[in-house]
Design an enzyme around this catalytic site. Structure first.
Site, PDB file in Angstrom:
ATOM      1  N   GLY A  32     -11.348 -17.445 -10.289  1.00  0.00           N
ATOM      2  CA  GLY A  32     -12.397 -16.553  -9.778  1.00  0.00           C
ATOM      3  C   GLY A  32     -12.401 -16.415  -8.267  1.00  0.00           C
ATOM      4  CE  LYS A  85     -13.757 -17.808 -16.586  1.00  0.00           C
ATOM      5  NZ  LYS A  85     -13.517 -18.278 -15.235  1.00  0.00           N
ATOM      6  CG  ASN A 118     -12.764 -17.790 -20.731  1.00  0.00           C
ATOM      7  OD1 ASN A 118     -13.765 -17.496 -21.389  1.00  0.00           O
ATOM      8  ND2 ASN A 118     -12.704 -18.867 -19.970  1.00  0.00           N
ATOM      9  CG  HIS A 124     -12.829 -23.035 -18.709  1.00  0.00           C
ATOM     10  ND1 HIS A 124     -13.463 -23.033 -17.485  1.00  0.00           N
ATOM     11  CD2 HIS A 124     -11.936 -22.015 -18.688  1.00  0.00           C
ATOM     12  CE1 HIS A 124     -12.965 -22.052 -16.753  1.00  0.00           C
ATOM     13  NE2 HIS A 124     -12.043 -21.412 -17.446  1.00  0.00           N
ATOM     14  CD  GLU A 127     -15.682 -21.202 -15.431  1.00  0.00           C
ATOM     15  OE1 GLU A 127     -16.007 -20.705 -16.525  1.00  0.00           O
ATOM     16  OE2 GLU A 127     -14.936 -20.610 -14.610  1.00  0.00           O
ATOM     17  CD  GLU A 153      -8.002 -21.492 -16.973  1.00  0.00           C
ATOM     18  OE1 GLU A 153      -7.807 -20.282 -17.080  1.00  0.00           O
ATOM     19  OE2 GLU A 153      -9.115 -22.021 -17.143  1.00  0.00           O
TER      20      GLU A 153
HETATM   21  P1  13P Z   1     -10.188 -15.774 -13.398  1.00  0.00           P
HETATM   22  O1  13P Z   1      -9.068 -15.023 -14.067  1.00  0.00           O
HETATM   23  O2  13P Z   1     -11.430 -14.946 -13.236  1.00  0.00           O
HETATM   24  O3  13P Z   1      -9.741 -16.427 -12.132  1.00  0.00           O
HETATM   25  O4  13P Z   1     -10.611 -16.963 -14.392  1.00  0.00           O
HETATM   26  C1  13P Z   1      -9.629 -17.784 -14.911  1.00  0.00           C
HETATM   27  C2  13P Z   1     -10.221 -18.606 -15.997  1.00  0.00           C
HETATM   28  O5  13P Z   1     -11.027 -19.485 -15.736  1.00  0.00           O
HETATM   29  C3  13P Z   1      -9.846 -18.300 -17.370  1.00  0.00           C
HETATM   30  O6  13P Z   1     -10.290 -19.274 -18.234  1.00  0.00           O
END
Ligand code: 13P
Length: 253
Positions: free
Chosen positions: A175, A11, A9, A97, A99, A169
């Site tokens: 992150g 992002k 991903n 997701h 976010e 997740e």
């Molecule tokens: P990270 O691998 O940066 O922690 O992010 C995970 C994520 O949100 C994947 O969709």
């Protein structure tokens, strides 16, 4: 046999040039995807076509969008429909997701509509669930995740839900560099699978890939993926580095 999947991903990262460089570097690295394994790249909308063309025809490799809208077309400025994605050979979409839930107010109800729209068009939703830190600290993550599944997926028929990929997740691990332990991941993945089995059947539950996401990197992927109910990962930060993500692909079981 359910698929083992390494999903990137990206992002909202990378310029077009950086995206192209990353993909060029990655395809040149040695990796092998067996019949039951897949690599999926969820890239920003403007790069979907470029990356799809670069990967076109590669076995078990797919390009995904990071979001979509649940209407067919119309006056919805700024939104992208599933039909548009399909018209450029994109057949996978990340839905819900954390976010998007947090910053764009996407609710379980809206996500159910998005999942429906994907499935009606034969597009695979990669449906995200997972709890915030406060929920984990109060040890109520199972009921929290169950509600996300109940309200966004459990209206589906067995024939439909079998086509969904689930990504667990935990928000506190995204992150942050703080990964769930492989035992924590296994526990909740098993819970998710059992919850699906109770609603549908064990056979259906065993066919659904459940990915783990949250600070997966080259150094921990193999350990996390080795858990019996973890079918690969959804990877953010580490997917922006070709070597790292290639090692993650090669860590699939
Ligand atoms: P990270 O691998 O940066 O922690 O992010 C995970 C994520 O949100 C994947 O969709």
């Amino acid at each position: 046999m359910r698929k083992q999947i390494a999903a990137a991903n990206w992002k909202m990262n990378l310029t077009a040039q950086q995206a192209e460089n990353l993909m060029n570097e990655l395809v040149a690295l040695p990796h092998q995807l067996y019949e039951h394994q897949q690599a999926i790249f969820a890239v920003p909308f403007p790069y979907l076509q470029m990356i799809e063309q670069k990967l076109h025809g590669k076995q078990n490799v797919f390009v995904a969008a990071q979001n979509c809208y649940y209407k067919k077309n119309g006056a919805f400025t700024g939104e992208v429909s599933v039909e548009m994605l399909q018209s450029i050979n994109i057949n996978h979409v990340i839905i819900g997701h954390s976010e998007r839930r947090e910053y764009f107010n996407e609710t379980n109800e809206v996500l159910a509509l998005k999942v429906n729209h994907c499935l009606e068009n034969n597009v695979t939703p990669i449906f995200c669930c997972g709890e915030p830190l406060a929920v984990r600290e109060s040890n109520t993550q199972e009921s929290f995740v169950a509600k996300q599944l109940d309200e966004s997926l459990f209206h589906l028929s067995a024939e439909q839900i079998i086509k969904v990929v689930i990504a667990y997740e935990p928000i506190w691990a995204i992150g942050t560099g703080k990964t769930a332990t492989s035992e924590q991941a296994q526990d909740i993945h098993l819970f998710i699978r059992n919850h699906i089995a109770a609603k549908y059947s064990e056979r259906i539950a065993n066919e659904i890939s459940i990915l783990y996401g949250g600070s997966v990197k080259a150094a921990n992927a193999k350990e996390i993926f080795s858990q019996p109910d973890v079918d690969g990962g959804l990877v953010g930060g580490a997917a922006l580095n070709a070597q790292e993500f290639n090692t993650i692909i090669n860590s699939l079981k």
